[in-house]
Write a protein that holds these residues in place. Structure first.
Motif, short mmCIF file in Angstrom:
data_model
loop_
_atom_site.label_atom_id
_atom_site.label_comp_id
_atom_site.label_asym_id
_atom_site.label_seq_id
_atom_site.Cartn_x
_atom_site.Cartn_y
_atom_site.Cartn_z
N GLU A 143 0.83 -1.19 0.00
CA GLU A 143 0.00 0.00 0.00
C GLU A 143 0.87 1.25 0.00
O GLU A 143 1.98 1.25 0.53
N ALA A 187 -1.41 8.13 3.05
CA ALA A 187 -2.45 7.19 3.43
C ALA A 187 -3.17 7.77 4.64
O ALA A 187 -2.55 8.42 5.50
N ASP A 188 -4.46 7.53 4.73
CA ASP A 188 -5.23 8.06 5.85
C ASP A 188 -4.66 7.60 7.19
O ASP A 188 -4.68 8.34 8.18
N SER A 189 -4.13 6.40 7.21
CA SER A 189 -3.64 5.83 8.46
C SER A 189 -2.39 6.51 9.00
O SER A 189 -2.04 6.33 10.17
N VAL A 190 -1.71 7.29 8.17
CA VAL A 190 -0.47 7.93 8.63
C VAL A 190 -0.56 9.45 8.67
O VAL A 190 0.39 10.11 9.10
N LYS A 191 -1.67 10.00 8.22
CA LYS A 191 -1.81 11.46 8.20
C LYS A 191 -1.65 12.02 9.61
O LYS A 191 -2.19 11.49 10.57
N LYS A 227 3.05 3.23 15.53
CA LYS A 227 2.14 2.25 16.13
C LYS A 227 2.54 0.85 15.67
O LYS A 227 3.15 0.68 14.61
N GLU A 247 0.84 -1.28 14.27
CA GLU A 247 0.27 -1.55 12.94
C GLU A 247 1.07 -0.90 11.81
O GLU A 247 0.79 -1.14 10.64
N ASP A 248 2.06 -0.10 12.14
CA ASP A 248 2.96 0.44 11.12
C ASP A 248 4.06 -0.56 10.76
O ASP A 248 4.83 -0.32 9.83
#
Length: 126
Positions: free
Chosen positions: A45, A59-63, A83, A85-86
């Motif tokens: 991704e 990506a929204d998850s890292v903004k 995190k 999840e990173d």
């Protein structure tokens, strides 16, 4: 390999890391540079990228946590507030232009290329 990546490693949750990626070709030929990541069992991704005009995509998850920047032919990914999840293998990516101009203003026409660097492991422990 025209992309040389560095950085990555093991860090505790909440910590920071910085990835670097250097393109060994002409900086003026770069159209975009960025990073993708792939976690086990998941698809690769987009994490962040920056274009030649300075536009960025995240990506929204890292903004708000990651920042991509670039100086000449090197791009950087500053990763803060990491995190678990990173955790993933991070891949540097660079795309070149079909037309660019040298410092003397001479046009250079070439086939646009898409390059990938070797993946670097980022592991975030909880």
């Amino acid at each position: 390999v025209p992309l040389q990546a560095s950085g990555g490693g093991l860090v505790q949750a909440g910590g920071s890391l910085r990835l670097s990626c250097s393109y060994t070709g002409s900086a003026k030929s770069i159209n975009h540079m960025g990073w993708y990541r792939q976690a086990p069992g998941k698809q690769r991704e987009l994490v962040a990228k920056i274009t030649s005009d300075g536009s960025t995509t995240y990506a929204d998850s890292v903004k708000g946590r990651f920042t991509v920047s670039r100086g000449f032919a090197t791009a950087y990914l500053q990763m803060n507030s990491l995190k678990p999840e990173d955790t993933a293998v991070y891949f540097c990516n660079a795309g070149t232009k079909g037309l660019y101009y040298t410092d003397d203003g001479a046009p250079v026409v070439s086939r646009p290329m898409d390059y990938w660097g070797k993946g670097t492991q980022v592991t975030v422990s909880s």
